[in-house]
Enzyme design. Structure first.
Site: not given
Ligand code: FBP
Length: 552
Positions: A204, A201-202, A175, A144, A80
């Site tokens: 979240d 990176k994320t 992941d 992805r 993402g």
């Protein structure tokens, strides 16, 4: 191309670097002691004999020193979008150029599939300059696709070799970095001559540990959501007729919701990890929300704001068991499931295979949610929680509960709900100063790791809660972050997700305040991200980082 006035001004912003990088090329590296994985040490060591146990690396400020020969580096954006990705790439570019001016950077297009399908472009100064300090991943785009098979590894090796690439930088979440480590291991074992470096990176915020203080993009995304929540709170407090149920992105961990709660003080903030710890049922959660709605109805009025992490659904124990069983069924019998015609055949197929308890939970959910739970998993085996409308489910169930209470004479208010989902709104915002600096430093660090021939490491920049003049950088072995988890019906090595710690300062700060925030109207309105102006406004860090690092 025309650009906005803000973008033009942001081109001129020079991201700051930690002192160890500011001098130029960094080759001085201090090696720490041998490391171990966070859990399942024996199993992880066996799977990564080439990379397991490597020392942690710290760069020390050193005089400018260049490589004797240029290096070619490839970069992939994976998963993402997160604000700041372009700055990581700009940092890699400037970093390898500082190591040797003839060094070259190749961007693989559309995510990990770019490297296997040989879709790439050389990133020149002109291209990089067009994207400095901008949001989005559109420079080379993301995807992805999961790199996991030997065939993919070999295709990637051949394509990198043809371009003379000796280091591949994977910018991704837990992941993607797990797969980067598998790739590093394979290339080391087969003497492929290609090193692999990861970048955290994320939005979240769940890829963090002692050495990775934050995943990039979390800061900016939370600021965008907090601005929106603040605006809605002002609207709620002005109109005084709606309860707003806001679902926030954050596939598993509830860090985004917690950070936004600390920035905005909504009346209700659900934290998935707490729900799991307390083993709360869906009914108990609904009852808790309804009680606050009823209480406020008598004191403040029939309005309020509740924020909900998108991963909540997976933390409710009975739904968690259901999802685990669904994951195994969908992984092991995907062809048979795909051959079912229509929703009722699919529901019967699933129900027949679920345990008695899971089948009961499944049947008690509205059909829309049942259908959303059966949707395809992402390539890493995760439920796509952003597609599950938990905010609507809760608003509906709270409405039903309040109607029951009204019939029993326990509640006399008027409940009208609005549902929102904030996710994609924040993922491509122009990076805040924090993310602009952090990302550029991560990219520059990755370049330094590439220049030193390191592999299986994640770029690490720490002390970021202090001024950049005190930031430190180096590399952390990716195997250090791993444990074994069940995915797609199999045990796999994966980077351990950092969930919200219930004994951590950010959550404790919420606990100290939530009674007050529930019963009064103590809303905070953070407003839009400020890029220019007084440092206390423009260079803020997240409450999470501040509380974790200064009070933890
Ligand atoms: P990453 O972990 O890949 O950074 O993605 C995070 C995320 O934004 C989640 O918050 C969200 O659930 C998911 O991506 C949405 O995925 P998609 O972009 O495929 O709809």
């Amino acid at each position: 191309m025309t650009v906005s006035a803000l973008q033009k001004a942001r081109y001129a912003y020079s991201p700051k670097l930690p002192p160890a990088l500011a001098e130029g090329a960094v080759i001085e590296i201090e090696e720490g002691a041998a490391t171990t994985s966070v859990a399942d040490q024996e199993a992880v060591a066996k799977l990564f004999p080439e990379n397991y146990g490597k020392p942690k690396l710290t760069f020390t400020p050193s005089p400018r020193e260049q490589l004797n020969a240029p290096i070619n580096v490839g970069v992939i954006l994976s998963g993402g979008q997160a604000p700041g990705g372009h700055n990581v790439i700009a940092g890699i570019f400037d970093g390898i150029k500082s190591l040797h001016p003839q060094s070259r950077l190749f961007g693989f297009l559309g995510g990990p599939s770019g490297v296997t399908d040989n879709e790439y472009m050389e990133l020149t100064k002109e291209i990089i300059d067009e994207y400095r300090n901008t949001g989005g991943f559109d420079m080379i785009a993301s995807g992805r696709t999961k790199l996991e098979t030997t065939e993919q590894f070999e295709q990637a090796r051949a394509n990198c070799a043809a371009l003379g690439i000796t280091t591949l930088v994977v910018i991704g979440g837990d992941d993607s970095n797990t797969n980067a480590c598998l790739l590093a291991e394979y290339y080391a074992r087969t003497n492929a001559g290609i090193n692999v470096i990861g970048c955290p990176k994320t939005i979240d915020g769940d890829l963090k540990n002692e050495y990775i203080e934050a995943s990039f993009g979390f800061d900016t995304a939370c600021r965008v959501y907090s601005e929106l929540i603040g605006n809605i709170q002002r609207d709620a407090n002005s109109a005084r007729k709606y309860w707003h149920f806001i679902k926030l992105m954050g596939r598993s961990a509830s860090h985004i919701t917690l950070e936004c709660a600390l920035q905005t003080h909504p009346n209700i903030s659900l934290i998935g990890e707490e729900v799991l710890e307390k083993k709360q049922t869906l009914d108990e959660i609904v009852e808790e929300i309804a009680s606050i709605v009823a209480k406020r109805s008598e004191t403040e009025g029939d309005f309020g704001v509740a924020i909900i992490p998108e991963g909540l659904i997976e933390f409710i124990p009975e739904v968690r068991t259901l999802i685990a069983e669904l994951n195994d069924i969908l992984a092991n019998e995907s062809a048979a499931f795909a051959s079912m015609k229509g929703r009722s055949e699919q529901l019967a197929f699933i129900n027949h295979r679920l345990s008695k308890e899971a089948s009961y939970t499944f049947s008690s959910l509205p059909v829309a949610i049942q259908t959303q739970l059966m949707l395809d998993r992402d390539p890493h085996g995760n439920v796509q929680v952003s597609l599950i409308e938990t905010e609507k489910l809760l608003a509906e169930l709270v409405g039903l509960k309040l109607s029951e209470w009204k019939a029993e004479g326990k509640y006399n208010g008027r409940f009208s709900a609005q549902a929102h989902f904030f996710g994609y709104e924040g993922r491509c915002a122009a990076p805040s100063n924090y993310d602009a600096n952090y990302c550029y430093s991560l990219g520059y660090t990755a370049a330094a790791l590439a220049g030193s021939g390191k592999t299986g490491y994640m770029a690490s920049v720490t002390n970021t809660y202090k001024p950049t003049s005190e930031w430190e950088c180096g590399g952390v072995p990716i195997t250090m972050m791993m444990n074994i988890e069940r995915r797609h019906g199999e045990d796999k090595p994966v980077i351990q997700k950092a969930l919200v710690k219930l004994d951590g300062e950010p959550f404790l700060e919420l606990c100290r305040n939530r009674e007050k925030w529930a019963t009064t109207t103590d809303y905070q309105y953070p407003g839009p991200i400020q890029y220019f102006g007084p440092t206390e406004v423009c260079d803020q860090i997240t409450k999470t980082l501040e509380l974790e690092r200064t009070r933890g």
